[in-house]
Design a protein around this motif. Structure first.
Motif, short mmCIF file in Angstrom:
data_model
loop_
_atom_site.label_atom_id
_atom_site.label_comp_id
_atom_site.label_asym_id
_atom_site.label_seq_id
_atom_site.Cartn_x
_atom_site.Cartn_y
_atom_site.Cartn_z
N GLY A 1 -40.14 1.39 11.70
CA GLY A 1 -39.79 0.51 12.82
C GLY A 1 -40.58 -0.78 12.87
O GLY A 1 -40.00 -1.85 13.10
N VAL B 1 -31.07 0.43 24.53
CA VAL B 1 -32.35 -0.17 24.13
C VAL B 1 -33.10 -0.67 25.36
O VAL B 1 -34.31 -0.46 25.48
CB VAL B 1 -32.12 -1.30 23.09
CG1 VAL B 1 -33.41 -2.08 22.85
CG2 VAL B 1 -31.60 -0.70 21.79
N LEU C 1 -33.07 -6.58 20.86
CA LEU C 1 -34.14 -5.86 20.17
C LEU C 1 -35.48 -6.58 20.28
O LEU C 1 -36.51 -5.96 20.56
CB LEU C 1 -33.78 -5.66 18.70
CG LEU C 1 -32.65 -4.66 18.45
CD1 LEU C 1 -32.17 -4.77 17.01
CD2 LEU C 1 -33.09 -3.24 18.78
N VAL D 1 -30.83 1.58 18.31
CA VAL D 1 -31.70 0.60 17.65
C VAL D 1 -31.17 0.31 16.24
O VAL D 1 -31.06 -0.85 15.84
CB VAL D 1 -33.16 1.09 17.62
CG1 VAL D 1 -34.03 0.18 16.76
CG2 VAL D 1 -33.73 1.16 19.04
N LEU E 1 -38.76 -4.39 12.61
CA LEU E 1 -38.81 -5.36 13.71
C LEU E 1 -39.54 -6.63 13.30
O LEU E 1 -39.17 -7.73 13.72
CB LEU E 1 -39.44 -4.73 14.96
CG LEU E 1 -38.48 -4.08 15.95
CD1 LEU E 1 -37.62 -5.09 16.66
CD2 LEU E 1 -37.64 -2.99 15.38
N TRP F 1 -38.91 -5.46 22.12
CA TRP F 1 -40.10 -5.40 21.28
C TRP F 1 -41.23 -6.26 21.84
O TRP F 1 -42.39 -5.86 21.88
CB TRP F 1 -39.71 -5.84 19.88
CG TRP F 1 -40.77 -5.87 18.83
CD1 TRP F 1 -41.49 -4.81 18.35
CD2 TRP F 1 -41.20 -7.01 18.09
NE1 TRP F 1 -42.33 -5.23 17.35
CE2 TRP F 1 -42.17 -6.58 17.17
CE3 TRP F 1 -40.85 -8.36 18.10
CZ2 TRP F 1 -42.80 -7.43 16.27
CZ3 TRP F 1 -41.46 -9.21 17.20
CH2 TRP F 1 -42.43 -8.74 16.31
N PRO G 1 -38.64 -0.20 20.79
CA PRO G 1 -37.57 0.11 19.83
C PRO G 1 -38.10 0.56 18.47
O PRO G 1 -37.50 1.43 17.84
CB PRO G 1 -36.77 -1.19 19.73
CG PRO G 1 -37.64 -2.25 20.28
CD PRO G 1 -38.56 -1.58 21.25
N GLN G 2 -39.19 0.00 18.03
CA GLN G 2 -39.72 0.38 16.72
C GLN G 2 -40.25 1.80 16.68
O GLN G 2 -40.41 2.38 15.61
CB GLN G 2 -40.80 -0.62 16.25
CG GLN G 2 -42.10 -0.57 16.99
CD GLN G 2 -42.15 -1.44 18.22
OE1 GLN G 2 -41.12 -1.82 18.77
NE2 GLN G 2 -43.34 -1.74 18.69
N THR H 1 -32.26 6.21 18.82
CA THR H 1 -32.35 5.88 17.40
C THR H 1 -31.05 5.24 16.91
O THR H 1 -31.07 4.21 16.22
CB THR H 1 -32.67 7.15 16.58
OG1 THR H 1 -33.94 7.66 17.01
CG2 THR H 1 -32.72 6.86 15.09
#
Length: 100
Positions: free
Chosen positions: A78, A61, A31, A10, A82, A35, A71-72, A7
């Motif tokens: 999230g 990540v 990121l 990110v 994103l 994703w 990541p979300q 957490t």
């Protein structure tokens, strides 16, 4: 030794990506690639633009994704965050060559 939670990593990279610094682009790429790796890639040499802590956040990540988590999934709102990152950095999408 790395003691950052997924957490923290990110959220930190989101702040860097939205901060308009020399490291913003690579933070966004890490990121966005975690994703949606079909459309985004991390240029490994660009990881050197991150300071030591942010490099560790990037590795966290990447490790998060290795373990099957997006990541979300580890931050509040999230998907919204994103998607906003995507809108800001969608010009970094991989450009595919047409088949001959």
């Amino acid at each position: 030794m790395n003691t950052f939670s997924p957490t923290q990593s990110v959220e930190t990279l989101l702040r860097v990506a939205n901060g308009y610094s020399g490291a913003s682009e690579i933070a966004a790429q890490v990121l966005l690639s975690a994703w949606n790796s079909s459309d985004f890639a991390v240029p490994v040499a660009s990881l050197s633009l991150l300071d030591g802590d942010n490099y560790q956040h990037a590795l966290n990540v990447i490790n998060l994704r290795y373990h099957g988590r997006a990541p979300q999934s580890v931050i509040a709102d999230g998907d919204k965050k994103l998607n906003a990152l995507y809108r800001e950095w969608n010009h970094l999408e991989i450009q595919r060559k047409e088949a001959a």
